[in-house]
Enzyme design. Structure first.
Site, mmCIF file in Angstrom:
data_model
loop_
_atom_site.group_PDB
_atom_site.id
_atom_site.type_symbol
_atom_site.label_atom_id
_atom_site.label_comp_id
_atom_site.label_asym_id
_atom_site.label_seq_id
_atom_site.Cartn_x
_atom_site.Cartn_y
_atom_site.Cartn_z
ATOM 1 N N LYS A 43 0.863 -1.180 0.000
ATOM 2 C CA LYS A 43 0.000 0.000 0.000
ATOM 3 C C LYS A 43 0.899 1.230 0.000
ATOM 4 O O LYS A 43 1.989 1.211 0.562
ATOM 5 C CB LYS A 43 -0.885 0.007 1.248
ATOM 6 N N SER A 44 0.467 2.287 -0.640
ATOM 7 C CA SER A 44 1.279 3.493 -0.712
ATOM 8 C C SER A 44 1.523 4.080 0.681
ATOM 9 O O SER A 44 0.606 4.193 1.490
ATOM 10 C CB SER A 44 0.604 4.548 -1.586
ATOM 11 N N ALA A 68 -12.081 6.085 -1.378
ATOM 12 C CA ALA A 68 -11.408 7.325 -0.993
ATOM 13 C C ALA A 68 -10.796 7.090 0.377
ATOM 14 O O ALA A 68 -11.298 7.557 1.396
ATOM 15 C CB ALA A 68 -12.388 8.491 -0.967
ATOM 16 N N ASN A 122 3.666 6.615 -6.622
ATOM 17 C CA ASN A 122 2.244 6.940 -6.752
ATOM 18 C C ASN A 122 2.106 8.439 -6.971
ATOM 19 O O ASN A 122 2.068 9.223 -6.022
ATOM 20 C CB ASN A 122 1.482 6.497 -5.499
ATOM 21 N N CYS A 125 -2.974 9.201 -7.539
ATOM 22 C CA CYS A 125 -4.194 8.908 -6.774
ATOM 23 C C CYS A 125 -5.234 10.009 -6.982
ATOM 24 O O CYS A 125 -4.958 11.185 -6.723
ATOM 25 C CB CYS A 125 -3.853 8.796 -5.296
ATOM 26 N N LYS A 161 3.588 5.218 -11.511
ATOM 27 C CA LYS A 161 2.186 4.831 -11.696
ATOM 28 C C LYS A 161 1.393 6.060 -12.117
ATOM 29 O O LYS A 161 1.308 7.037 -11.372
ATOM 30 C CB LYS A 161 1.608 4.231 -10.420
ATOM 31 N N GLY A 241 -9.093 -3.751 -13.474
ATOM 32 C CA GLY A 241 -10.230 -4.610 -13.786
ATOM 33 C C GLY A 241 -9.923 -6.045 -14.146
ATOM 34 O O GLY A 241 -10.770 -6.726 -14.731
ATOM 35 N N THR A 263 -8.808 -4.979 -7.214
ATOM 36 C CA THR A 263 -10.196 -5.026 -6.771
ATOM 37 C C THR A 263 -10.770 -6.438 -6.764
ATOM 38 O O THR A 263 -11.534 -6.802 -5.853
ATOM 39 C CB THR A 263 -11.068 -4.114 -7.659
#
Length: 302
Positions: A43-44, A68, A122, A125, A161, A241, A263
């Site tokens: 995770k960032s 969010a 990152n 975002c 990214k 996706g 996801t």
């Protein structure tokens, strides 16, 4: 048969855990590696601790989710122990980091570079606080400056990214490449979008707006990978996706060397990596290709 070389990093297969899902702790990242991922992305996290947004931070919508979280972070010093405990004998470890300026990015990168196989920046975002995330990645000059600063600070490969929420993602990709990026990750979540509770009449997310991920954004991600493959000469990591091996093949054909999954883990758990790996192996066996690398960019061939 599924192995790929990504900027000098040997992956047993092209599947990677995307940043933001199961990447907060070494235990969950090791679980993903045990399930068959070739690499995990944390995770960032940032230089200083950041609380992020209050709950609710995610909401399901048709075709995916809107989130969010607000780039919540324990800070780099607190995250060092998690990185130390990732089992790099099982697969590769990549740290996703963020900051407000080149100095913050390079500070964090230098502090963790000996604990990871690569670093993902990152700069994309869509629900970050002002001055972070997509507000950086929408600016080609600042993107180039940040990549260059991090490259000067570390010896491991650096991936940028990028956000799809720009007029021309190729312009940002070229700027990152000019800054010295070893590779590009495409794409971060789409948006921002929102969902309103029709009973209360209020937005469901505490931040009101968030980035959309999941199956609905895959066609946009595929197009971005396809476009950037023609514009740049560095490897691409596709994300957006992915649910099955067919999705992975699409990304490879579009020009991705590796593919991240995020996801879909919320619905299927880490077992998705083993399932897709087995299916991809079967596809490759029955195909005209002798390796994953032969598939990369196949959609661009005459």
């Amino acid at each position: 048969m599924l192995n790929v070389n990504l900027c000098g990093i040997e992956l047993e297969n092209p599947l990677m855990l995307a940043a933001g899902i199961l990447g907060s702790h070494a235990s969950s990242m090791n679980l993903v590696l045990d399930a068959g991922a070739g690499a995990v992305v944390s995770k960032s996290f940032s230089k200083e601790a950041n609380e992020g947004y209050h709950n609710p931070t995610t909401v399901e919508v048709e075709g995916g989710i809107i989130n969010a979280v607000g780039l919540s972070s324990p800070g780099v010093d607190a995250f060092l122990e998690e990185l130390e405990l990732v089992n790099r004998d099982k697969g590769k470890s990549i740290a996703s980091i963020y900051g407000a300026n080149p100095e913050e990015f390079s500070y964090v990168a230098e502090k963790i570079s000996n604990l990871v196989d690569a670093i993902e920046l990152n700069v994309s975002c869509p629900h970050a606080m002002e001055g972070y995330g997509a507000s950086i990645g929408e600016n080609p000059d600042l993107t180039c400056e940040i990549v260059s600063a991090v490259k000067d600070a570390v010896d491991v490969p650096v991936f940028a990214k990028l956000t799809p929420n720009v007029t021309d993602i190729k312009e940002i990709a070229v700027a990152a490449e000019n800054g010295g990026a070893d590779g590009l990750t495409l794409i971060n979540s789409l948006g921002p979008g929102m969902k309103i509770d029709i009973v209360t009449g209020h937005p469901i997310l505490s931040n009101k707006f968030g980035g959309m991920s999941g199956p609905a954004i895959k066609p946009i991600a595929i197009r971005c990978v396809y476009d950037v493959y023609d514009a740049c000469d560095i490897p691409i990591i596709g994300v957006g996706g992915v649910r099955n091996y067919e999705d992975v093949v699409e990304f490879l054909y579009a020009g991705a060397t590796a593919v991240q999954i995020g996801t879909s883990i919320m619905y299927e758990g880490p077992d998705i990596f083993g399932r897709i790996t087995a299916d991809l192996d079967g596809f490759l066996e029955d195909s005209e290709f002798d390796s994953i690398e032969e598939m990369v960019g196949f959609a661009h061939k005459d």
